[in-house]
Design a protein around this motif. Sequence first.
Motif, PDB file in Angstrom:
ATOM      1  N   VAL A  49       0.735  -1.246  -0.019  1.00 16.15           N
ATOM      2  CA  VAL A  49      -0.130  -0.163  -0.073  1.00 16.15           C
ATOM      3  C   VAL A  49       0.807   1.101  -0.220  1.00 16.15           C
ATOM      4  O   VAL A  49       1.761   1.670   0.763  1.00 16.15           O
ATOM      5  CB  VAL A  49      -0.985   0.185   1.152  1.00 16.15           C
ATOM      6  CG1 VAL A  49      -1.983   1.220   1.200  1.00 16.15           C
ATOM      7  CG2 VAL A  49      -1.822  -1.154   1.211  1.00 16.15           C
ATOM      8  N   VAL A  50       0.827   2.039  -0.951  1.00 14.13           N
ATOM      9  CA  VAL A  50       1.427   3.317  -1.106  1.00 14.13           C
ATOM     10  C   VAL A  50       0.953   4.267   0.043  1.00 14.13           C
ATOM     11  O   VAL A  50      -0.101   4.458   0.207  1.00 14.13           O
ATOM     12  CB  VAL A  50       1.265   4.099  -2.394  1.00 14.13           C
ATOM     13  CG1 VAL A  50       1.932   5.429  -2.507  1.00 14.13           C
ATOM     14  CG2 VAL A  50       1.888   2.982  -3.652  1.00 14.13           C
ATOM     15  N   VAL A  51       1.969   4.687   0.739  1.00 16.70           N
ATOM     16  CA  VAL A  51       1.568   5.746   1.730  1.00 16.70           C
ATOM     17  C   VAL A  51       1.878   7.124   1.453  1.00 16.70           C
ATOM     18  O   VAL A  51       1.111   8.151   1.778  1.00 16.70           O
ATOM     19  CB  VAL A  51       2.426   5.272   3.204  1.00 16.70           C
ATOM     20  CG1 VAL A  51       2.315   6.282   4.167  1.00 16.70           C
ATOM     21  CG2 VAL A  51       2.362   4.149   3.557  1.00 16.70           C
ATOM     22  N   ASP A  52       2.984   7.398   0.637  1.00 18.73           N
ATOM     23  CA  ASP A  52       3.360   8.893   0.184  1.00 18.73           C
ATOM     24  C   ASP A  52       3.995   8.731  -1.147  1.00 18.73           C
ATOM     25  O   ASP A  52       4.864   7.904  -1.147  1.00 18.73           O
ATOM     26  CB  ASP A  52       4.098   9.550   1.283  1.00 18.73           C
ATOM     27  CG  ASP A  52       4.283  11.070   0.983  1.00 18.73           C
ATOM     28  OD1 ASP A  52       3.559  11.500   0.461  1.00 18.73           O
ATOM     29  OD2 ASP A  52       4.784  11.864   1.810  1.00 18.73           O
ATOM     30  N   TYR A  53       3.675   9.211  -1.976  1.00 18.40           N
ATOM     31  CA  TYR A  53       4.242   9.500  -3.517  1.00 18.40           C
ATOM     32  C   TYR A  53       5.001  10.845  -3.344  1.00 18.40           C
ATOM     33  O   TYR A  53       4.411  12.027  -3.319  1.00 18.40           O
ATOM     34  CB  TYR A  53       3.181   9.322  -4.480  1.00 18.40           C
ATOM     35  CG  TYR A  53       3.978   9.616  -5.988  1.00 18.40           C
ATOM     36  CD1 TYR A  53       4.916   8.671  -6.427  1.00 18.40           C
ATOM     37  CD2 TYR A  53       3.623  10.806  -6.561  1.00 18.40           C
ATOM     38  CE1 TYR A  53       5.539   8.899  -7.526  1.00 18.40           C
ATOM     39  CE2 TYR A  53       4.181  11.143  -8.023  1.00 18.40           C
ATOM     40  CZ  TYR A  53       5.090   9.742  -8.434  1.00 18.40           C
ATOM     41  OH  TYR A  53       5.678  10.466  -9.609  1.00 18.40           O
ATOM     42  N   CYS A  54       6.251  10.643  -3.749  1.00 21.03           N
ATOM     43  CA  CYS A  54       7.078  12.013  -3.572  1.00 21.03           C
ATOM     44  C   CYS A  54       7.366  12.509  -5.023  1.00 21.03           C
ATOM     45  O   CYS A  54       8.566  13.010  -5.365  1.00 21.03           O
ATOM     46  CB  CYS A  54       8.537  11.547  -2.870  1.00 21.03           C
ATOM     47  SG  CYS A  54       8.200  11.013  -1.225  1.00 21.03           S
ATOM     48  N   GLY A  55       6.809  12.251  -5.997  1.00 24.11           N
ATOM     49  CA  GLY A  55       7.021  12.666  -7.482  1.00 24.11           C
ATOM     50  C   GLY A  55       6.258  14.208  -7.593  1.00 24.11           C
ATOM     51  O   GLY A  55       5.630  14.641  -6.719  1.00 24.11           O
TER      52      GLY A  55
ATOM     53  N   CYS B 247       7.083  15.361  -1.450  1.00 25.99           N
ATOM     54  CA  CYS B 247       6.569  14.451  -0.606  1.00 25.99           C
ATOM     55  C   CYS B 247       5.298  15.139   0.245  1.00 25.99           C
ATOM     56  O   CYS B 247       5.592  16.243   0.623  1.00 25.99           O
ATOM     57  CB  CYS B 247       7.446  13.840   0.480  1.00 25.99           C
ATOM     58  SG  CYS B 247       8.524  12.661  -0.414  1.00 25.99           S
ATOM     59  N   GLU B 248       4.181  14.570   0.650  1.00 24.03           N
ATOM     60  CA  GLU B 248       3.283  15.085   1.613  1.00 24.03           C
ATOM     61  C   GLU B 248       3.930  15.093   2.911  1.00 24.03           C
ATOM     62  O   GLU B 248       3.779  16.013   3.690  1.00 24.03           O
ATOM     63  CB  GLU B 248       2.099  14.177   1.563  1.00 24.03           C
ATOM     64  CG  GLU B 248       0.890  14.783   2.330  1.00 24.03           C
ATOM     65  CD  GLU B 248      -0.443  13.980   1.806  1.00 24.03           C
ATOM     66  OE1 GLU B 248      -0.742  13.185   2.382  1.00 24.03           O
ATOM     67  OE2 GLU B 248      -0.910  14.641   0.676  1.00 24.03           O
ATOM     68  N   ILE B 249       4.570  13.762   3.335  1.00 25.76           N
ATOM     69  CA  ILE B 249       5.312  13.873   4.537  1.00 25.76           C
ATOM     70  C   ILE B 249       6.600  14.348   4.211  1.00 25.76           C
ATOM     71  O   ILE B 249       7.592  13.854   3.555  1.00 25.76           O
ATOM     72  CB  ILE B 249       5.231  12.480   5.195  1.00 25.76           C
ATOM     73  CG1 ILE B 249       3.643  12.018   5.351  1.00 25.76           C
ATOM     74  CG2 ILE B 249       5.752  12.559   6.390  1.00 25.76           C
ATOM     75  CD1 ILE B 249       3.445  10.638   5.699  1.00 25.76           C
ATOM     76  N   PRO B 250       7.277  15.056   5.341  1.00 26.19           N
ATOM     77  CA  PRO B 250       8.698  15.566   4.974  1.00 26.19           C
ATOM     78  C   PRO B 250       9.625  14.212   4.800  1.00 26.19           C
ATOM     79  O   PRO B 250       9.627  13.424   5.708  1.00 26.19           O
ATOM     80  CB  PRO B 250       9.163  16.212   6.183  1.00 26.19           C
ATOM     81  CG  PRO B 250       7.782  16.891   6.632  1.00 26.19           C
ATOM     82  CD  PRO B 250       6.849  15.761   6.565  1.00 26.19           C
ATOM     83  N   ASP B 251      10.323  14.217   3.746  1.00 24.28           N
ATOM     84  CA  ASP B 251      11.258  13.044   3.277  1.00 24.28           C
ATOM     85  C   ASP B 251      12.138  12.585   4.241  1.00 24.28           C
ATOM     86  O   ASP B 251      12.345  11.415   4.350  1.00 24.28           O
ATOM     87  CB  ASP B 251      11.796  13.422   1.933  1.00 24.28           C
ATOM     88  CG  ASP B 251      12.451  12.334   1.208  1.00 24.28           C
ATOM     89  OD1 ASP B 251      11.691  11.000   1.405  1.00 24.28           O
ATOM     90  OD2 ASP B 251      13.407  12.329   0.632  1.00 24.28           O
TER      91      ASP B 251
END
Length: 168
Positions: free
Chosen positions: A82-88, A93-97
């Motif tokens: 399950v994808v939690v955060d897509y950083c593209g 990122c939605e959550i700080p990388d």
Amino acid sequence: MRSAIVSMTLAKEKAEQTARSFICVGALAVTISFFTPWHAEQITNICATDAHGDTLPDRLVDGVLRYFERSYYLERVQADNVVVDYCGGKSGCEIPDRSLRRLTGATAHAEFCGRRLSKLVVSGTVVFKLTQGWLNSQYESLSAGIRRTGEMMIAIDGLLLLWRRSRR
């Protein structure tokens, strides 16, 4: 010889017109960022909430936090990841990388409202929680980014226009 001079003059005029156009677009971006009646999306439009304003998830997922090709996901045993955060993309990122990268490999628990992550707990620590305050800060960040882009367009193209005119 005369056609070369006319061609150079037309090229200069075209460059000046382009710079003026970018200045106008920049001014529009700054104006939009200041005077838009838009506001951050209300959390109640995204998820069901309780009396305290906390989201009520409709799906819970447990797994091991992994990172692969600019995406954070939960690896689950005998089930789909399950994808939690897509950083593209430009938004990142939605959550700080930085906070997530060091936590990969740890056990995690995610709560979702539809397809939207509402809470992420990694090794017993809440790493992300969807709140109205977070939505407001994302909106303010987006508005400030639009304003900065517009200001840079005005400044750079204004300087370019002044430089071109000073060379006449």
